[in-house]
Design an enzyme around this catalytic site. Structure first.
Site, mmCIF file in Angstrom:
data_model
loop_
_atom_site.group_PDB
_atom_site.id
_atom_site.type_symbol
_atom_site.label_atom_id
_atom_site.label_comp_id
_atom_site.label_asym_id
_atom_site.label_seq_id
_atom_site.Cartn_x
_atom_site.Cartn_y
_atom_site.Cartn_z
ATOM 1 N N THR A 161 4.101 -2.027 -5.573
ATOM 2 C CA THR A 161 3.188 -2.727 -4.438
ATOM 3 C C THR A 161 3.919 -2.365 -3.309
ATOM 4 O O THR A 161 5.038 -2.740 -3.120
ATOM 5 C CB THR A 161 3.002 -4.211 -4.812
ATOM 6 O OG1 THR A 161 2.487 -4.105 -5.985
ATOM 7 C CG2 THR A 161 2.327 -4.865 -3.947
ATOM 8 N N LEU A 204 7.945 -8.409 -4.849
ATOM 9 C CA LEU A 204 6.945 -7.398 -4.703
ATOM 10 C C LEU A 204 7.132 -6.271 -5.920
ATOM 11 O O LEU A 204 8.259 -5.917 -6.180
ATOM 12 C CB LEU A 204 6.709 -6.451 -3.478
ATOM 13 C CG LEU A 204 6.275 -7.512 -2.268
ATOM 14 C CD1 LEU A 204 5.890 -6.244 -0.955
ATOM 15 C CD2 LEU A 204 4.708 -8.085 -2.617
ATOM 16 N N ASP A 205 6.336 -6.160 -6.851
ATOM 17 C CA ASP A 205 6.386 -5.047 -7.701
ATOM 18 C C ASP A 205 6.832 -3.713 -7.064
ATOM 19 O O ASP A 205 6.491 -3.385 -6.133
ATOM 20 C CB ASP A 205 4.993 -4.967 -8.587
ATOM 21 C CG ASP A 205 4.629 -6.192 -9.465
ATOM 22 O OD1 ASP A 205 5.435 -6.939 -9.608
ATOM 23 O OD2 ASP A 205 3.421 -6.281 -9.760
ATOM 24 N N GLN A 206 7.579 -3.002 -7.915
ATOM 25 C CA GLN A 206 7.875 -1.816 -7.363
ATOM 26 C C GLN A 206 6.850 -0.700 -6.880
ATOM 27 O O GLN A 206 7.107 -0.011 -5.579
ATOM 28 C CB GLN A 206 8.669 -0.988 -8.700
ATOM 29 C CG GLN A 206 9.136 0.594 -8.315
ATOM 30 C CD GLN A 206 10.155 1.233 -9.090
ATOM 31 O OE1 GLN A 206 10.770 0.536 -9.885
ATOM 32 N NE2 GLN A 206 10.008 2.262 -9.282
ATOM 33 N N ARG A 260 -2.878 -8.434 -10.355
ATOM 34 C CA ARG A 260 -3.201 -7.393 -11.277
ATOM 35 C C ARG A 260 -3.688 -7.988 -12.520
ATOM 36 O O ARG A 260 -4.722 -7.372 -13.011
ATOM 37 C CB ARG A 260 -2.014 -6.428 -11.430
ATOM 38 C CG ARG A 260 -1.466 -5.777 -10.373
ATOM 39 C CD ARG A 260 0.111 -5.221 -10.564
ATOM 40 N NE ARG A 260 0.096 -4.144 -11.531
ATOM 41 C CZ ARG A 260 1.302 -3.641 -11.848
ATOM 42 N NH1 ARG A 260 2.331 -4.151 -11.578
ATOM 43 N NH2 ARG A 260 1.167 -2.780 -12.947
#
Length: 302
Positions: free
Chosen positions: A141, A137-139, A239
């Site tokens: 998110t 997961l992105d930082q 995104r």
């Protein structure tokens, strides 16, 4: 096949009588040859209580035990921190990741990531396994993320990810009103050569497929609450895909979203669904919204 502590035991039946051990393990456990060879080299396989170092013929009534607990050196530094555990057993771990924390270190010695907290969790519980993330997961998110506790579990879950049977569902708050209530975005994603971290829809990029459904909208504030399911897992996929439609996530300044409502992208991984790598049980883990997303939903979509 029976679970025994952190291992598995197979009682060889009539159908398996006379087969090679590799063949039995590959069929019964979905284990690859490299994984089986690694078990043997670390003396993790026993037949009738005797360690096995090479492939062999097994007979009906033989008891094959595989010790799945691995003693492995890890470069991830254990670091104390609270974990919101959604599911855990001897084989896998699902965490509700907060926003603002990276999934794993990008270099040796780095701390402050989710992997560091999990390494500490393993350490205090006497588990000597590496921290193995199945996806990222992105930082910024938040939400559900899956980790495997040993090589076999990781290989099986990774295969589910590849075959698209490991399902990931997200909730996002996008800017504007989407033209259709539901649909599929099938647009390849590649690097944006003008920016070190940004991605973009690109004909020469990797295949990327996102399914979406609009759950609610707020015409006055021009916001949409969207549920999304990933068929692929490209960096920044949701995104990039929503921004490509002209509906960036609120708070996502990298892709054109405004930041007056939220200081990070409004994206939360609210559910993961996977088949358990050992028991074949369907595991469904749902991650509650963090306070910032919950407040936005209550304010604009109640």
């Amino acid at each position: 096949m029976n679970q025994k502590g952190r291992g598995l035991e197979i009682l060889i039946n009539e159908k398996q009588d006379g087969q090679w051990l590799f063949s039995v393990l590959k069929t019964a456990l979905k284990a690859s040859k490299p994984v089986i060879q690694d078990w043997m080299s670390h003396q993790q396989i026993k037949v009738n209580h005797e360690s096995v170092l090479n492939n062999m013929i097994v007979k009906k009534g033989d008891r094959v035990f595989i010790d799945l607990q691995e003693s492995e050196a890890s470069s991830v530094i254990p670091e104390y921190g609270e974990l919101d555990i959604l599911f855990e057993d001897n084989h896998m771990l699902i965490i509700n990741k907060p926003a603002g924390i990276a999934t794993h270190p990008n270099e040796d010695g780095q701390t402050g990531t989710l992997a560091n907290l999990i390494a500490y969790h393993y350490q205090i519980n006497g588990e000597t396994c590496k921290v193995r993330h199945v996806h990222r997961l992105d930082q910024d998110t938040s939400g559900a993320i899956v980790f495997a506790k040993h090589r076999l579990a990781h290989a099986i879950l990774d295969q589910q990810l590849e075959k698209k049977t490991l399902k990931r569902t997200y909730t996002a708050i996008a800017e504007g009103k989407l033209r259709t209530k539901k649909g599929t975005i099938n647009s390849p994603i590649g690097r944006d050569r003008s920016h070190p971290t940004r991605r973009r829809v690109s004909p020469g990029g990797q295949t990327a497929v996102t399914h979406f459904k609009v759950m609610a909208s707020n015409a006055k504030e021009r916001l949409s609450l969207v549920e999304l399911e990933l068929e692929t897992g490209r960096t920044h996929q949701i995104r990039v895909h929503l921004a490509s439609l002209g509906h960036p996530l609120t708070g996502d300044s990298l892709y054109g979203g405004g930041s007056k409502l939220l200081n990070r992208q409004a994206l939360h991984a609210n559910k993961v669904q996977a088949v358990h790598p050992i028991t074949d049980e369907l595991i469904v883990a749902e991650a509650p919204f963090p306070a910032d997303m919950k407040n936005l939903c209550r304010t604009y979509f109640s």
